[in-house]
Design a protein around this motif. Sequence first.
Motif, PDB file in Angstrom:
ATOM      1  N   ARG A 102       0.866  -1.359  -0.057  1.00 67.05           N
ATOM      2  CA  ARG A 102       0.059  -0.118   0.086  1.00 67.05           C
ATOM      3  C   ARG A 102       0.965   1.175   0.002  1.00 67.05           C
ATOM      4  O   ARG A 102       1.996   1.113   0.443  1.00 67.05           O
ATOM      5  CB  ARG A 102      -0.859  -0.045   1.139  1.00 67.05           C
ATOM      6  CG  ARG A 102      -1.976  -1.251   1.253  1.00 67.05           C
ATOM      7  CD  ARG A 102      -2.565  -1.322   2.520  1.00 67.05           C
ATOM      8  NE  ARG A 102      -3.431  -0.214   2.605  1.00 67.05           N
ATOM      9  CZ  ARG A 102      -4.275   0.143   3.906  1.00 67.05           C
ATOM     10  NH1 ARG A 102      -3.829  -0.651   4.971  1.00 67.05           N
ATOM     11  NH2 ARG A 102      -5.253   0.986   3.743  1.00 67.05           N
ATOM     12  N   PHE A 103       0.153   2.309  -0.655  1.00 66.38           N
ATOM     13  CA  PHE A 103       1.182   3.585  -0.427  1.00 66.38           C
ATOM     14  C   PHE A 103       1.627   4.063   0.783  1.00 66.38           C
ATOM     15  O   PHE A 103       0.812   3.831   1.746  1.00 66.38           O
ATOM     16  CB  PHE A 103       0.125   4.815  -1.037  1.00 66.38           C
ATOM     17  CG  PHE A 103       1.038   5.919  -1.588  1.00 66.38           C
ATOM     18  CD1 PHE A 103       1.937   5.994  -2.431  1.00 66.38           C
ATOM     19  CD2 PHE A 103       0.670   7.105  -0.810  1.00 66.38           C
ATOM     20  CE1 PHE A 103       2.709   7.169  -2.913  1.00 66.38           C
ATOM     21  CE2 PHE A 103       1.310   8.228  -1.106  1.00 66.38           C
ATOM     22  CZ  PHE A 103       2.401   8.184  -2.148  1.00 66.38           C
ATOM     23  N   ASN A 104       2.856   4.464   0.984  1.00 64.39           N
ATOM     24  CA  ASN A 104       3.373   4.974   2.157  1.00 64.39           C
ATOM     25  C   ASN A 104       4.011   6.160   1.894  1.00 64.39           C
ATOM     26  O   ASN A 104       5.323   6.419   1.401  1.00 64.39           O
ATOM     27  CB  ASN A 104       4.437   4.041   2.613  1.00 64.39           C
ATOM     28  CG  ASN A 104       4.787   4.057   4.238  1.00 64.39           C
ATOM     29  OD1 ASN A 104       5.064   5.270   4.605  1.00 64.39           O
ATOM     30  ND2 ASN A 104       4.980   3.187   4.908  1.00 64.39           N
ATOM     31  N   ARG A 105       3.307   7.149   1.936  1.00 63.22           N
ATOM     32  CA  ARG A 105       3.810   8.558   1.942  1.00 63.22           C
ATOM     33  C   ARG A 105       5.034   8.995   2.793  1.00 63.22           C
ATOM     34  O   ARG A 105       5.916   9.277   2.292  1.00 63.22           O
ATOM     35  CB  ARG A 105       2.728   9.586   2.106  1.00 63.22           C
ATOM     36  CG  ARG A 105       2.948  11.017   1.903  1.00 63.22           C
ATOM     37  CD  ARG A 105       2.088  12.074   2.051  1.00 63.22           C
ATOM     38  NE  ARG A 105       2.173  13.429   1.991  1.00 63.22           N
ATOM     39  CZ  ARG A 105       2.689  14.257   3.104  1.00 63.22           C
ATOM     40  NH1 ARG A 105       2.549  13.689   4.111  1.00 63.22           N
ATOM     41  NH2 ARG A 105       3.023  15.554   2.960  1.00 63.22           N
ATOM     42  N   ALA A 106       4.871   8.623   3.887  1.00 62.67           N
ATOM     43  CA  ALA A 106       6.065   9.042   4.827  1.00 62.67           C
ATOM     44  C   ALA A 106       7.354   8.549   4.734  1.00 62.67           C
ATOM     45  O   ALA A 106       8.271   9.057   4.757  1.00 62.67           O
ATOM     46  CB  ALA A 106       5.602   8.664   6.522  1.00 62.67           C
ATOM     47  N   SER A 107       7.360   7.059   4.177  1.00 63.25           N
ATOM     48  CA  SER A 107       8.555   6.448   4.009  1.00 63.25           C
ATOM     49  C   SER A 107       9.246   6.914   2.672  1.00 63.25           C
ATOM     50  O   SER A 107      10.419   7.108   2.495  1.00 63.25           O
ATOM     51  CB  SER A 107       8.194   4.861   3.725  1.00 63.25           C
ATOM     52  OG  SER A 107       7.929   4.208   5.220  1.00 63.25           O
ATOM     53  N   LEU A 108       8.137   7.167   1.695  1.00 61.54           N
ATOM     54  CA  LEU A 108       8.797   7.967   0.427  1.00 61.54           C
ATOM     55  C   LEU A 108       9.495   9.073   0.733  1.00 61.54           C
ATOM     56  O   LEU A 108      10.464   9.297   0.172  1.00 61.54           O
ATOM     57  CB  LEU A 108       7.687   8.116  -0.590  1.00 61.54           C
ATOM     58  CG  LEU A 108       7.008   6.587  -1.154  1.00 61.54           C
ATOM     59  CD1 LEU A 108       5.698   7.026  -1.881  1.00 61.54           C
ATOM     60  CD2 LEU A 108       7.940   6.079  -1.725  1.00 61.54           C
ATOM     61  N   ILE A 109       9.083  10.030   1.611  1.00 67.74           N
ATOM     62  CA  ILE A 109       9.702  11.128   2.136  1.00 67.74           C
ATOM     63  C   ILE A 109      11.090  10.881   2.791  1.00 67.74           C
ATOM     64  O   ILE A 109      12.016  11.528   2.519  1.00 67.74           O
ATOM     65  CB  ILE A 109       9.006  12.073   2.644  1.00 67.74           C
ATOM     66  CG1 ILE A 109       7.736  12.533   2.099  1.00 67.74           C
ATOM     67  CG2 ILE A 109       9.639  13.251   3.408  1.00 67.74           C
ATOM     68  CD1 ILE A 109       6.515  13.335   2.818  1.00 67.74           C
ATOM     69  N   ASN A 110      11.054   9.781   3.666  1.00 66.82           N
ATOM     70  CA  ASN A 110      12.471   9.351   4.333  1.00 66.82           C
ATOM     71  C   ASN A 110      13.294   9.083   3.087  1.00 66.82           C
ATOM     72  O   ASN A 110      14.385   9.337   3.175  1.00 66.82           O
ATOM     73  CB  ASN A 110      12.176   8.414   4.988  1.00 66.82           C
ATOM     74  CG  ASN A 110      11.592   8.847   6.538  1.00 66.82           C
ATOM     75  OD1 ASN A 110      11.585   9.840   6.754  1.00 66.82           O
ATOM     76  ND2 ASN A 110      10.855   7.647   7.266  1.00 66.82           N
ATOM     77  N   VAL A 111      12.784   8.343   1.915  1.00 70.03           N
ATOM     78  CA  VAL A 111      13.766   7.898   0.997  1.00 70.03           C
ATOM     79  C   VAL A 111      14.298   9.099   0.188  1.00 70.03           C
ATOM     80  O   VAL A 111      15.383   9.169  -0.146  1.00 70.03           O
ATOM     81  CB  VAL A 111      12.985   6.857   0.140  1.00 70.03           C
ATOM     82  CG1 VAL A 111      14.100   6.232  -1.113  1.00 70.03           C
ATOM     83  CG2 VAL A 111      12.799   5.424   0.909  1.00 70.03           C
TER      84      VAL A 111
END
Length: 291
Positions: A102-111
Motif C-alpha cells: 500500500r502507498f506509504n507517503r512518509a516512507s517515500l519522503i524518508n527515502v
Amino acid sequence: LFLLALLLGFVSLLWLQLSCSAEGPAAGGQHRGVPRQPCPPPAPPQPPEEDPAWGPHRLALLVPFRERFEELLAFVPYMHRFLSKKRIRHRIFILNQVDHFRFNRASLINVGFLESGNDTDYIAMHDVDLLPLNEHLDYSFPEAGPFHVASPELHPLYHYKTYVGGILLLTKQHYELCNGMSNRFWGWGREDDEFYRRIKGAGLQVRRPSGITTGYETFQHLHDPAWRKRDQKRIAAQKQEQFKVDREGGLNNVRYRIESRTDLSVAGAPCTVLNILLDCDTNETPWCTFG
C-alpha cells in the motif's frame, strides 16, 4: 520501440495541451472527469551557480507519487516556473513507489531525503495535487524552524490547528532531529499528524504564512475523489496504531531499494524520478498489504 516511445511522448504532450486550461489554474474546475490543469508556460532557464540573486540555499522538492501522471504533467513545469520566478535554487524529486504494498507517503519522503544528495540543504514535503497560486507564499530556507506553507487557514480542505500536511518546509538538520517520519503508516492519512508530534518532541515550533489574503483560494487542489479513490482502508490493529506516536522508527529504519533513477524534462522543466521499492515487515505492520 524507439519510434513507439517517441510517439507516446508526443501523444502525452498533445494530451496535456488539449486538456489543460489556457487561462491557468482555477479551483474546482474539471474537464471530462479529470481535474482541470494549468497549461505550463515555457520553463525558465536554470540559474548560473555564481548568481548571488538566487541565494546560497538549494531546495529538494520531495513529491511522493504513485500512478497520478496527469497531475504530474501539470505539477513539474508549474512548480519549476513558480520557484524559478522566486529565484529559489531547487531540484524536483518524484518519489515513485513501484512495489506491491500500500502507498506509504512518509516512507517515500524518508527515502527522498536520504537520496536527495549533499547539494540540497532543505526540503519541501510537497503533495503532487497541490499548486500554490499566490506568488507571495514563502518557499525560502526555513532557518527558524519548520514552515508550513499549506497552513490550515489557507488549505482548501484541511483546517484543524495541528495540520502540517500538504506542503511543509524543513532544513535537513531539523528533519534529522525529528528522525524523519514514521514508516508505520500504510494507506492514506495520519502520517502528518504523527509528524506534528515529532516536531513538538524535538523542541521545534511550526511557523506559518502571514499576510496572505487569498484564504482558501491560495492553492489549486487537482485531486478529484470521483476520478481517483484514496486508500482509506483501516485493517484490524491499524485503527489503534494510527493514533500512536512512533518513538523508535523513522529515518533510522526505513527499508527500501532504488530500482532506477532517471533525470527527465517535462515541458522543459527538469526533475529526477526515483522508482522506489519499499519493504515491509508484515509481522510489525500487517496492514501494509492489500490482502
